[in-house]
Design a protein around this motif. Structure first.
Motif, PDB file in Angstrom:
ATOM      1  N   VAL A   1     -22.419  41.606  71.801  1.00 22.50           N
ATOM      2  CA  VAL A   1     -22.425  40.360  72.583  1.00 22.50           C
ATOM      3  C   VAL A   1     -22.837  40.663  74.023  1.00 22.50           C
ATOM      4  CG1 VAL A   1     -20.923  38.564  73.559  1.00 22.50           C
ATOM      5  CG2 VAL A   1     -20.755  39.154  71.130  1.00 22.50           C
ATOM      6  N   ASP A   2     -22.228  41.696  74.618  1.00 22.11           N
ATOM      7  CA  ASP A   2     -22.546  42.057  76.005  1.00 22.11           C
ATOM      8  C   ASP A   2     -24.012  42.453  76.165  1.00 22.11           C
ATOM      9  OD1 ASP A   2     -19.899  41.599  76.642  1.00 22.11           O
ATOM     10  OD2 ASP A   2     -19.339  43.727  76.638  1.00 22.11           O
ATOM     11  N   GLU A   3     -24.512  43.256  75.237  1.00 24.13           N
ATOM     12  CA  GLU A   3     -25.899  43.739  75.329  1.00 24.13           C
ATOM     13  C   GLU A   3     -26.920  42.624  75.110  1.00 24.13           C
ATOM     14  OE1 GLU A   3     -27.299  46.761  75.977  1.00 24.13           O
ATOM     15  OE2 GLU A   3     -25.372  47.689  76.401  1.00 24.13           O
ATOM     16  N   LEU A   4     -26.619  41.710  74.200  1.00 25.82           N
ATOM     17  CA  LEU A   4     -27.581  40.672  73.834  1.00 25.82           C
ATOM     18  C   LEU A   4     -27.546  39.473  74.764  1.00 25.82           C
ATOM     19  CD1 LEU A   4     -26.998  40.785  69.993  1.00 25.82           C
ATOM     20  CD2 LEU A   4     -29.056  41.537  71.184  1.00 25.82           C
ATOM     21  N   GLY A   5     -26.418  39.260  75.435  1.00 24.12           N
ATOM     22  CA  GLY A   5     -26.293  38.076  76.283  1.00 24.12           C
ATOM     23  C   GLY A   5     -26.187  36.791  75.476  1.00 24.12           C
ATOM     24  N   LEU A   6     -25.709  36.906  74.242  1.00 24.84           N
ATOM     25  CA  LEU A   6     -25.501  35.745  73.381  1.00 24.84           C
ATOM     26  C   LEU A   6     -24.000  35.505  73.258  1.00 24.84           C
ATOM     27  CD1 LEU A   6     -27.981  36.618  70.486  1.00 24.84           C
ATOM     28  CD2 LEU A   6     -28.361  35.002  72.352  1.00 24.84           C
ATOM     29  N   THR A   7     -23.641  34.353  72.750  1.00 25.16           N
ATOM     30  CA  THR A   7     -22.225  34.071  72.525  1.00 25.16           C
ATOM     31  C   THR A   7     -21.727  34.877  71.326  1.00 25.16           C
ATOM     32  OG1 THR A   7     -22.659  32.232  71.013  1.00 25.16           O
ATOM     33  CG2 THR A   7     -22.493  31.707  73.388  1.00 25.16           C
ATOM     34  N   GLN A   8     -20.431  35.070  71.266  1.00 25.92           N
ATOM     35  CA  GLN A   8     -19.849  35.798  70.139  1.00 25.92           C
ATOM     36  C   GLN A   8     -20.129  35.082  68.822  1.00 25.92           C
ATOM     37  OE1 GLN A   8     -16.948  35.064  68.098  1.00 25.92           O
ATOM     38  NE2 GLN A   8     -17.311  36.974  66.998  1.00 25.92           N
TER      39      GLN A   8
ATOM     40  N   ALA B   1     -22.701  33.266  68.035  1.00 23.22           N
ATOM     41  CA  ALA B   1     -24.119  33.456  67.704  1.00 23.22           C
ATOM     42  C   ALA B   1     -24.358  34.860  67.156  1.00 23.22           C
ATOM     43  CB  ALA B   1     -24.995  33.199  68.919  1.00 23.22           C
ATOM     44  N   VAL B   2     -23.776  35.862  67.801  1.00 20.31           N
ATOM     45  CA  VAL B   2     -23.935  37.241  67.324  1.00 20.31           C
ATOM     46  C   VAL B   2     -23.312  37.390  65.945  1.00 20.31           C
ATOM     47  CG1 VAL B   2     -23.315  39.656  67.753  1.00 20.31           C
ATOM     48  CG2 VAL B   2     -24.127  38.224  69.643  1.00 20.31           C
ATOM     49  N   SER B   3     -22.133  36.808  65.748  1.00 16.81           N
ATOM     50  CA  SER B   3     -21.475  36.883  64.440  1.00 16.81           C
ATOM     51  C   SER B   3     -22.322  36.237  63.352  1.00 16.81           C
ATOM     52  CB  SER B   3     -20.098  36.223  64.502  1.00 16.81           C
ATOM     53  OG  SER B   3     -19.231  37.002  65.299  1.00 16.81           O
ATOM     54  N   LYS B   4     -22.970  35.132  63.677  1.00 12.03           N
ATOM     55  CA  LYS B   4     -23.837  34.458  62.696  1.00 12.03           C
ATOM     56  C   LYS B   4     -25.017  35.357  62.322  1.00 12.03           C
ATOM     57  CE  LYS B   4     -26.413  30.219  61.919  1.00 12.03           C
ATOM     58  NZ  LYS B   4     -26.847  28.934  62.466  1.00 12.03           N
ATOM     59  N   HIS B   5     -25.634  35.992  63.324  1.00 16.79           N
ATOM     60  CA  HIS B   5     -26.747  36.910  63.047  1.00 16.79           C
ATOM     61  C   HIS B   5     -26.268  38.107  62.226  1.00 16.79           C
ATOM     62  CE1 HIS B   5     -29.740  34.763  65.282  1.00 16.79           C
ATOM     63  NE2 HIS B   5     -29.102  34.897  66.429  1.00 16.79           N
ATOM     64  N   LEU B   6     -25.104  38.630  62.566  1.00 17.69           N
ATOM     65  CA  LEU B   6     -24.565  39.761  61.821  1.00 17.69           C
ATOM     66  C   LEU B   6     -24.278  39.378  60.368  1.00 17.69           C
ATOM     67  CD1 LEU B   6     -22.225  41.316  64.505  1.00 17.69           C
ATOM     68  CD2 LEU B   6     -24.206  42.436  63.447  1.00 17.69           C
ATOM     69  N   ARG B   7     -23.787  38.177  60.156  1.00 18.33           N
ATOM     70  CA  ARG B   7     -23.525  37.707  58.791  1.00 18.33           C
ATOM     71  C   ARG B   7     -24.831  37.650  58.000  1.00 18.33           C
ATOM     72  NH1 ARG B   7     -22.060  32.744  59.623  1.00 18.33           N
ATOM     73  NH2 ARG B   7     -20.105  33.400  60.557  1.00 18.33           N
ATOM     74  N   THR B   8     -25.881  37.141  58.626  1.00 18.10           N
ATOM     75  CA  THR B   8     -27.186  37.071  57.957  1.00 18.10           C
ATOM     76  C   THR B   8     -27.698  38.473  57.633  1.00 18.10           C
ATOM     77  OG1 THR B   8     -27.686  34.996  59.076  1.00 18.10           O
ATOM     78  CG2 THR B   8     -29.559  36.219  58.176  1.00 18.10           C
ATOM     79  N   LEU B   9     -27.583  39.383  58.593  1.00 16.04           N
ATOM     80  CA  LEU B   9     -28.003  40.764  58.372  1.00 16.04           C
ATOM     81  C   LEU B   9     -27.172  41.422  57.277  1.00 16.04           C
ATOM     82  CD1 LEU B   9     -28.518  41.811  62.095  1.00 16.04           C
ATOM     83  CD2 LEU B   9     -30.318  41.715  60.352  1.00 16.04           C
ATOM     84  N   ARG B  10     -25.882  41.136  57.258  1.00 20.95           N
ATOM     85  CA  ARG B  10     -24.990  41.700  56.231  1.00 20.95           C
ATOM     86  C   ARG B  10     -25.330  41.128  54.854  1.00 20.95           C
ATOM     87  NH1 ARG B  10     -20.131  40.368  58.296  1.00 20.95           N
ATOM     88  NH2 ARG B  10     -19.960  38.598  56.908  1.00 20.95           N
ATOM     89  N   ASP B  11     -25.582  39.818  54.787  1.00 24.24           N
ATOM     90  CA  ASP B  11     -25.939  39.191  53.515  1.00 24.24           C
ATOM     91  C   ASP B  11     -27.243  39.757  52.946  1.00 24.24           C
ATOM     92  OD1 ASP B  11     -23.660  37.652  53.711  1.00 24.24           O
ATOM     93  OD2 ASP B  11     -24.720  35.814  54.293  1.00 24.24           O
ATOM     94  N   ALA B  12     -28.151  40.168  53.833  1.00 26.64           N
ATOM     95  CA  ALA B  12     -29.419  40.764  53.399  1.00 26.64           C
ATOM     96  C   ALA B  12     -29.269  42.254  53.102  1.00 26.64           C
ATOM     97  CB  ALA B  12     -30.488  40.548  54.473  1.00 26.64           C
ATOM     98  N   GLY B  13     -28.072  42.787  53.333  1.00 34.06           N
ATOM     99  CA  GLY B  13     -27.821  44.201  53.057  1.00 34.06           C
ATOM    100  C   GLY B  13     -28.288  45.138  54.148  1.00 34.06           C
ATOM    101  N   LEU B  14     -28.698  44.599  55.298  1.00 33.99           N
ATOM    102  CA  LEU B  14     -29.240  45.434  56.370  1.00 33.99           C
ATOM    103  C   LEU B  14     -28.168  46.095  57.230  1.00 33.99           C
ATOM    104  CD1 LEU B  14     -32.145  43.068  57.317  1.00 33.99           C
ATOM    105  CD2 LEU B  14     -32.399  45.409  56.486  1.00 33.99           C
ATOM    106  N   VAL B  15     -26.990  45.507  57.302  1.00 38.61           N
ATOM    107  CA  VAL B  15     -25.891  46.112  58.041  1.00 38.61           C
ATOM    108  C   VAL B  15     -24.624  46.040  57.197  1.00 38.61           C
ATOM    109  CG1 VAL B  15     -26.846  45.505  60.322  1.00 38.61           C
ATOM    110  CG2 VAL B  15     -25.160  43.997  59.258  1.00 38.61           C
ATOM    111  N   GLU B  16     -23.682  46.866  57.564  1.00 40.20           N
ATOM    112  CA  GLU B  16     -22.364  46.810  56.958  1.00 40.20           C
ATOM    113  C   GLU B  16     -21.335  46.971  58.059  1.00 40.20           C
ATOM    114  OE1 GLU B  16     -22.346  49.897  54.064  1.00 40.20           O
ATOM    115  OE2 GLU B  16     -22.356  51.508  55.530  1.00 40.20           O
ATOM    116  N   ALA B  17     -20.128  46.523  57.779  1.00 42.29           N
ATOM    117  CA  ALA B  17     -19.059  46.576  58.771  1.00 42.29           C
ATOM    118  C   ALA B  17     -17.889  47.371  58.211  1.00 42.29           C
ATOM    119  CB  ALA B  17     -18.608  45.170  59.131  1.00 42.29           C
ATOM    120  N   ARG B  18     -17.171  47.992  59.128  1.00 43.97           N
ATOM    121  CA  ARG B  18     -15.904  48.610  58.752  1.00 43.97           C
ATOM    122  C   ARG B  18     -14.879  48.187  59.794  1.00 43.97           C
ATOM    123  NH1 ARG B  18     -14.037  53.207  61.398  1.00 43.97           N
ATOM    124  NH2 ARG B  18     -15.533  54.074  62.877  1.00 43.97           N
TER     125      ARG B  18
END
Length: 107
Positions: free
Chosen positions: A35-42, A44-61
């Motif tokens: 969030v800090d690096e991108l200058g987006l709201t939390q 918005a970043v969470s929504k992008h991360l969800r999309t990336l996760r759904d596509a299998g491009l990222v994972e979270a722990r």
């Protein structure tokens, strides 16, 4: 289950998602740091991360109270393999241009 290259391309068409991957390429990061690096709201970043996760491009722990995200290289490797044939076409075109320029000589 692998994600088709066209799906990965569609997900990566969004510039903020590419920026997230750029930030994650050196290692995992918490959402707050993204969030800090991108200058987006939390959200918005969470929504992008969800999309990336759904596509299998990222994972979270989960680490205590934080979620740490990291890149999953497999979909990117599959995309790279799909692009390889097109890269060969591009290389062949550049080789022809190089030969043409050599034949023309200096102006």
């Amino acid at each position: 289950m692998s994600t088709p290259a066209s799906d990965v391309i569609a997900v990566l068409a969004e510039p903020s998602r590419r920026r997230i991957l750029d930030l994650l390429k050196d290692g995992e990061r918490p959402v707050g740091e993204l969030v800090d690096e991108l200058g987006l709201t939390q959200p918005a970043v969470s929504k992008h991360l969800r999309t990336l996760r759904d596509a299998g491009l990222v994972e979270a722990r989960v680490d205590a109270q934080r979620r740490l995200y990291r890149i999953r290289p497999e979909p990117l490797a599959e995309l790279d393999a799909w692009l390889a044939s097109y890269r060969r076409l591009w290389s062949a075109s550049l080789d022809r241009l190089d030969r043409h320029l050599e034949e023309e000589g200096p102006s």
